[in-house]
Design an enzyme around this catalytic site. Structure first.
Site, PDB file in Angstrom:
ATOM      1  N   ASN A 299      15.544  -9.802   6.033  1.00 25.39           N
ATOM      2  CA  ASN A 299      16.116  -8.678   5.285  1.00 25.39           C
ATOM      3  C   ASN A 299      16.378  -7.474   6.196  1.00 25.39           C
ATOM      4  OD1 ASN A 299      16.339 -10.039   2.920  1.00 25.39           O
ATOM      5  ND2 ASN A 299      14.863  -8.822   1.772  1.00 25.39           N
TER       6      ASN A 299
ATOM      7  N   LEU B  12      29.170  -7.353   7.495  1.00 19.13           N
ATOM      8  CA  LEU B  12      29.747  -6.399   8.443  1.00 19.13           C
ATOM      9  C   LEU B  12      30.595  -5.358   7.717  1.00 19.13           C
ATOM     10  CD1 LEU B  12      30.871  -8.752  11.400  1.00 19.13           C
ATOM     11  CD2 LEU B  12      28.742  -7.477  11.160  1.00 19.13           C
TER      12      LEU B  12
ATOM     13  N   CYS C 166      15.836  -4.861  -2.786  1.00 22.80           N
ATOM     14  CA  CYS C 166      15.209  -5.538  -1.631  1.00 22.80           C
ATOM     15  C   CYS C 166      15.333  -4.782  -0.309  1.00 22.80           C
ATOM     16  CB  CYS C 166      15.805  -6.938  -1.480  1.00 22.80           C
ATOM     17  SG  CYS C 166      15.642  -7.892  -2.982  1.00 22.80           S
TER      18      CYS C 166
ATOM     19  N   ARG D  78      18.942  -0.761  -9.311  1.00 20.84           N
ATOM     20  CA  ARG D  78      17.787  -0.283  -8.539  1.00 20.84           C
ATOM     21  C   ARG D  78      18.236   0.173  -7.138  1.00 20.84           C
ATOM     22  NH1 ARG D  78      13.700  -5.120  -9.390  1.00 20.84           N
ATOM     23  NH2 ARG D  78      15.658  -6.245  -9.692  1.00 20.84           N
TER      24      ARG D  78
HETATM   25  C1  UGA Z   1      19.115  -9.420  -0.341  1.00 21.93           C
HETATM   26  C2  UGA Z   1      19.329 -10.557   0.665  1.00 21.93           C
HETATM   27  O1  UGA Z   1      20.712 -10.683   0.956  1.00 21.93           O
HETATM   28  C3  UGA Z   1      18.781 -11.896   0.129  1.00 21.93           C
HETATM   29  O2  UGA Z   1      18.894 -12.906   1.113  1.00 21.93           O
HETATM   30  C4  UGA Z   1      17.290 -11.703  -0.235  1.00 21.93           C
HETATM   31  O3  UGA Z   1      16.731 -12.898  -0.779  1.00 21.93           O
HETATM   32  C5  UGA Z   1      17.173 -10.589  -1.260  1.00 21.93           C
HETATM   33  O4  UGA Z   1      17.721  -9.367  -0.689  1.00 21.93           O
HETATM   34  C6  UGA Z   1      15.709 -10.420  -1.585  1.00 21.93           C
HETATM   35  O5  UGA Z   1      14.941 -10.085  -0.680  1.00 21.93           O
HETATM   36  O6  UGA Z   1      15.294 -10.740  -2.705  1.00 21.93           O
HETATM   37  P1  UGA Z   1      20.388  -8.622  -2.581  1.00 21.93           P
HETATM   38  O7  UGA Z   1      19.470  -7.439  -2.555  1.00 21.93           O
HETATM   39  O8  UGA Z   1      20.593  -9.363  -3.851  1.00 21.93           O
HETATM   40  O9  UGA Z   1      19.913  -9.720  -1.504  1.00 21.93           O
HETATM   41  O10 UGA Z   1      21.819  -8.076  -2.141  1.00 21.93           O
HETATM   42  P2  UGA Z   1      22.787  -8.207  -0.875  1.00 21.93           P
HETATM   43  O11 UGA Z   1      23.945  -9.032  -1.230  1.00 21.93           O
HETATM   44  O12 UGA Z   1      22.054  -8.568   0.331  1.00 21.93           O
HETATM   45  O13 UGA Z   1      23.287  -6.681  -0.742  1.00 21.93           O
HETATM   46  C7  UGA Z   1      22.388  -5.608  -0.470  1.00 21.93           C
HETATM   47  C8  UGA Z   1      23.147  -4.308  -0.307  1.00 21.93           C
HETATM   48  O14 UGA Z   1      23.887  -4.293   0.902  1.00 21.93           O
HETATM   49  C9  UGA Z   1      24.150  -4.002  -1.422  1.00 21.93           C
HETATM   50  O15 UGA Z   1      24.039  -2.649  -1.770  1.00 21.93           O
HETATM   51  C10 UGA Z   1      25.494  -4.280  -0.779  1.00 21.93           C
HETATM   52  O16 UGA Z   1      26.534  -3.543  -1.346  1.00 21.93           O
HETATM   53  C11 UGA Z   1      25.213  -3.859   0.658  1.00 21.93           C
HETATM   54  N1  UGA Z   1      26.101  -4.495   1.667  1.00 21.93           N
HETATM   55  C12 UGA Z   1      26.102  -5.830   1.836  1.00 21.93           C
HETATM   56  C13 UGA Z   1      26.921  -3.689   2.454  1.00 21.93           C
HETATM   57  O17 UGA Z   1      26.939  -2.445   2.332  1.00 21.93           O
HETATM   58  N2  UGA Z   1      27.713  -4.295   3.397  1.00 21.93           N
HETATM   59  C14 UGA Z   1      27.728  -5.630   3.581  1.00 21.93           C
HETATM   60  O18 UGA Z   1      28.473  -6.111   4.475  1.00 21.93           O
HETATM   61  C15 UGA Z   1      26.903  -6.423   2.780  1.00 21.93           C
END
Ligand code: UGA
Length: 428
Positions: free
Chosen positions: A206, A248, A258, A325
């Protein structure tokens, strides 16, 4: 096998439905009786694509059983999964009270030979503490393991059915054998390791993904001064398989239940071990600054925000979820409201949850509504449907045609052709 799952959140419920689908008899329990009553009739307490259909099917087949009694769930289970929340304490460290209270409950009913599996995201050495806690209260011979979860909200079911890897951490051969057997009908590489390493893999994964995002946000900020285009930079970088294309996207910073919590918790773990994790500190700080920087952009474009009408598209922390959240969207809206702006917001799924956090916000029913007399419209969540709005028509509703896109969702030249002043993140 008979499986007990403690905790019916995203991780617990998705795992429960998937274990039932691959042939295990699953008993899920939660301290929130309302959740259990819902699941028992084939409904789920949050939005997650495809999960309700699968859960319902498994409930009807008798493979997924939602029950309030921990005793019934645990007493003859071969494997008992702890899938409870580990929120952040004020200090930044993980609050493990729900994990320890689940362990205490389990210790009352656990049978000889059962494997206790921790799936909650926890600091290194928590599984050993759980083992010690259970041992104090039982004479049963049991085994402990750590099997971290990598599912993403919004694609939880497909992530669990098609995992990139299944990490199995245990210090005994027996626990590893049972967990390998339990997962045998799922694809994905297996990583068999010890307890502490499995726990570290989760936090490190993470934090590394958060690092990718913070790094790209800094590159985007630099692009804004240098005149380069961060989207093309990401494309050019991501084609290198050592870097990879995902995570990216520059924007307004990561949110959710998370990344913010787990980066803070890993930082606390490092501090506890007297290690000064400089990079991690920077990842967290850059993420916080990115939201401020977005706010500055709005203030530079509009001047004093008092009484300005601002439309906001998106409230969820990312698309395909109703979860708010630690949503960057909500934090930005809250800062705008504090500065006296009149914010009108829309989200396809997250309005109800957003209202609980920002009671003064009245989310709108349609995305079109936020354009009414607006001095500017912001894009705060990357919902793909926002791309297809009738932008030319909506421009006519606005007081001034200004779009500030915090997710780089729209095409800059197309927006400018329509006549908008269009500002995004790291794109000229
Ligand atoms: C994240 C991890 O991706 C999962 O692998 C993990 O299991 C999970 O946490 C957890 O620990 O339970 P999640 O929190 O559902 O999953 O969401 P993500 O898709 O990872 O996105 C997290 C944040 O990053 C979002 O706010 C998203 O908008 C942002 N993000 C994502 C960006 O700003 N840029 C990106 O390129 C990707």
């Amino acid at each position: 096998m008979k499986i007990a799952i403690i905790g019916a959140g995203y991780v617990g419920l998705t795992s429960a439905a998937v274990f039932a689908k691959i042939g295990h008899k699953v008993f899920i329990t939660d301290k929130d009786g309302e959740k259990i009553s819902l699941i028992a009739v084939g409904k789920i307490p949050f939005y997650e694509k495809g999960l309700e259909e699968l859960a319902k099917k498994m409930v009807l087949r008798g493979m997924l059983n939602a029950i309030e009694s921990t005793e019934k769930a645990v007493k003859d289970a071969d494997a008992i999964f702890i899938c409870v929340g580990t929120p952040t304490k004020k200090s930044g460290e993980a609050d493990l009270s729900q994990v320890f209270s689940a362990a205490k409950e389990i210790s009352k009913y656990i049978k000889n030979g059962a494997v206790v599996v921790n799936k909650s995201t926890v600091p290194v050495s928590t599984a050993e503490k759980v083992r010690d806690l259970i041992s104090k209260n039982t004479n049963a011979k049991f085994y402990i393991s750590s099997c971290p979860e990598f599912l993403r909200e919004g694609s939880a079911l497909s992530d669990t059915l098609n995992p990139s890897r299944i990490v199995i951490g245990a210090n005994t051969h027996y626990a590893k054998k049972i967990l390998v057997k339990l997962h045998e009908r799922l694809p994905g590489e297996r990583v068999l390791t010890d307890l502490r390493t499995a726990e570290t893999i989760k936090y490190a994964s993470n934090a590394f993904l958060a690092a990718k995002i913070s790094f790209m946000n800094e590159i985007a900020n630099l692009c804004e001064s240098s005149g380069a285009n961060v989207s093309d930079v990401a494309l050019g970088m991501g084609l290198d398989p050592r870097i990879g294309k995902s995570f990216l996207n520059a924007g307004i910073g990561y949110g959710g239940s998370c990344f913010p919590k787990d980066t803070r918790a890993l930082h606390s773990v490092a501090t506890l071990h007297k290690y000064d994790f400089k990079l991690l500190k920077a990842i967290i700080e850059v993420n916080q600054l990115q939201k401020r920087r977005f706010l500055d952009k709005i203030e530079i474009a509009l001047g004093n925000l008092k009484t300005k009408r601002i439309g906001a598209l998106g409230l969820a922390f990312k698309n395909n979820t109703d979860d708010v959240r630690e949503s960057a969207a909500l934090e930005i809206i809250s800062m705008l409201m504090k500065r006296g702006a009149k914010v009108s917001a829309y989200d396809p799924l997250a309005s109800e949850n957003a209202k609980k956090i920002l009671p003064n916000l009245t989310p709108r029913k349609k995305p079109e509504d936020v354009f009414e007399k607006a001095d500017c419209v912001l894009i705060l969540t990357e919902w793909p449907e926002f791309k297809d709005l009738a932008w030319a028509k909506l421009k006519l509703k606005m007081h001034r045609p200004l779009i500030i896109d915090g997710r780089n969702l729209l095409n800059p030249s197309k927006m400018r052709k329509i006549g908008f002043k269009y500002i995004s993140v790291g794109r000229p």
